[in-house]
Design a protein around this motif. Sequence first.
Motif, PDB file in Angstrom:
ATOM      1  N   LEU A  20      36.275  34.200  32.630  1.00 10.47           N
ATOM      2  CA  LEU A  20      36.631  33.044  31.819  1.00 10.47           C
ATOM      3  C   LEU A  20      36.000  31.806  32.442  1.00 10.47           C
ATOM      4  CD1 LEU A  20      38.369  31.697  29.553  1.00 10.47           C
ATOM      5  CD2 LEU A  20      40.174  31.475  31.271  1.00 10.47           C
ATOM      6  N   LEU A  21      35.296  31.045  31.629  1.00 15.10           N
ATOM      7  CA  LEU A  21      34.618  29.827  32.084  1.00 15.10           C
ATOM      8  C   LEU A  21      35.048  28.675  31.198  1.00 15.10           C
ATOM      9  CD1 LEU A  21      30.905  29.384  33.032  1.00 15.10           C
ATOM     10  CD2 LEU A  21      31.801  28.093  31.090  1.00 15.10           C
ATOM     11  N   ALA A  22      35.338  27.541  31.807  1.00 12.71           N
ATOM     12  CA  ALA A  22      35.681  26.323  31.065  1.00 12.71           C
ATOM     13  C   ALA A  22      34.592  25.283  31.288  1.00 12.71           C
ATOM     14  CB  ALA A  22      37.033  25.786  31.520  1.00 12.71           C
ATOM     15  N   TYR A  23      34.009  24.785  30.197  1.00 15.99           N
ATOM     16  CA  TYR A  23      32.902  23.831  30.271  1.00 15.99           C
ATOM     17  C   TYR A  23      33.271  22.528  29.580  1.00 15.99           C
ATOM     18  CZ  TYR A  23      28.227  21.834  29.654  1.00 15.99           C
ATOM     19  OH  TYR A  23      27.128  21.009  29.679  1.00 15.99           O
ATOM     20  N   LYS A  28      29.245  17.479  30.930  1.00 16.50           N
ATOM     21  CA  LYS A  28      28.225  18.501  31.229  1.00 16.50           C
ATOM     22  C   LYS A  28      28.525  19.174  32.573  1.00 16.50           C
ATOM     23  CE  LYS A  28      24.479  16.383  28.565  1.00 16.50           C
ATOM     24  NZ  LYS A  28      25.268  15.286  27.993  1.00 16.50           N
ATOM     25  N   GLU A  29      29.747  19.680  32.666  1.00 16.24           N
ATOM     26  CA  GLU A  29      30.231  20.212  33.939  1.00 16.24           C
ATOM     27  C   GLU A  29      31.091  21.452  33.707  1.00 16.24           C
ATOM     28  OE1 GLU A  29      33.053  18.707  37.694  1.00 16.24           O
ATOM     29  OE2 GLU A  29      32.791  17.454  35.916  1.00 16.24           O
ATOM     30  N   ILE A  30      30.840  22.487  34.506  1.00 14.36           N
ATOM     31  CA  ILE A  30      31.725  23.651  34.494  1.00 14.36           C
ATOM     32  C   ILE A  30      32.947  23.300  35.329  1.00 14.36           C
ATOM     33  CG2 ILE A  30      32.003  26.053  35.231  1.00 14.36           C
ATOM     34  CD1 ILE A  30      29.058  26.494  34.614  1.00 14.36           C
ATOM     35  N   LEU A  31      34.110  23.351  34.700  1.00 18.72           N
ATOM     36  CA  LEU A  31      35.337  22.932  35.355  1.00 18.72           C
ATOM     37  C   LEU A  31      36.041  24.065  36.084  1.00 18.72           C
ATOM     38  CD1 LEU A  31      36.875  20.768  32.471  1.00 18.72           C
ATOM     39  CD2 LEU A  31      35.431  19.994  34.370  1.00 18.72           C
TER      40      LEU A  31
END
Length: 497
Positions: A20-23, A28-31
Amino acid sequence: MSTENNVFLGIDAGTQSLKLLAYDAGQKEILHVCAAPLELISRDDGSREQIAEWWLDALRQCMSELPAEIKARVRGIGVSGQQHGFVPLNKAGEVIAPVKLWCDTSTIAECEEITLRFGGVERCIDAVGNPILPGYTAPKVLWLKKHKPEAYAELAHILLPHDYLNFHLTGKIFTEYGDASGTGYLNILRREYDRDMLAAIDPDLDLLPLLPPLLEADATVPLGEQARQAFDLPAGVKVSTGGGDNMMAAFGTGSTKPGVLTLSLGTSGTVFAHSDKPAIDPHGDLAAFCSSSGGWLPLLCTMNCTVATELTRQSLGKSISECEQLLEASTAGANGLINLPFYNGERIPNLPHARASLHGMTDTNMTPANLYRAAMEGATYTLRRGLDAFDRAGQQFTAIRLTGGGAKSPHWRQMIADVFNLPVEIPAQQEGAAFGAAMQALWACEGQADDLPALIGEHLAVDETMGCVPIAENVATYATLYQQFQDLLGKQYPEIQ
């Protein structure tokens, strides 16, 4: 941190884990990135299966780790899933059998049966764009009919892994053209299910009503209320159509326009590129897939990429960092060792019965360094055959975008540059498929259907410190070594010539 609802989640359900990835599209940052491991059921007959509930458990675990302040800002969700898997549902939406995966090779007889009924391999390629291979979904459907007739009698819906996760999120059954083109029963030329192929799978049952409706790549579906409450997400979240992991990796690496070649070094290895028109390989090496962005995505897939390096590493009892040091102690060609890395059989070349083998062994070259290098070179050479296929199709490239777990190895990056004789670029966002799923959700929610390359260019960065260029001396050496690999492959398996 911004307070705008401008966060997009990318979910990637692979063979080994769910990520799981949150962007944050504004910053413009992967959180946030997290993962939950997945088990694999393996049997000697070539079966490779998972239980669909495992994916849901993994998703619940990852969502529980997502900070509340990020959840509160989610606007869209995109799902990436391992391709070709068969998730059979009954009328109640319940999974009625284990999910046969992309790497399952137990359906060889079913492939032959379907191909014979349809009129042969050449007709399959001419009519729907692809031969029927053991990894595809089509033979898995026939396998269920033959081996689990009780479950088949209940069959009401035929879903792919990413379709099933979308169903869990939205309560709706749907799919899209990219992942659907890996089933074997989507006509990639007409972009519709092929009734003749469906009849070849089961002459006694009309399978068309069991298939999910096809949505356009930029469509969205509202997040279901049950999932919204379970995951504590805000109202108004949209779920994009998502796609297969390779289709989502195309978003995550920039292969959404012609000229960009992506190479993924994962459990499987893939080489793919965007095309504005169908790309049919008469040899059948390039899978003629649709993209999940409205075009096409010709692709070569091997079943033994990091499988080869990981099995060798484990056998040697070494850590990844120790194996990187081993590579420094070896030279191109592994002192004569050649590894044909077909540990799970192989998809391209189509050798489902093949087994891995080591050639050129002497009393001096059987060192850990050479064994590990030979495994990496063998996996690389099988992918290099994809460049030959693209050459036949008339596509040329100026660089490779590298993704997947293997891309973390500096030695493997240089090896790819030398074997392919192309510069290697590494996206700064390492989780290609998960990031790509977030990008597709952003694209769909923004309504920028006609300007996808520009949107990707705005958000995708390349890590200049990790790229590399071919070394002329190595290029010449590997050109000879690659031909030796091809010659050995042809001698061992003359049926692929």
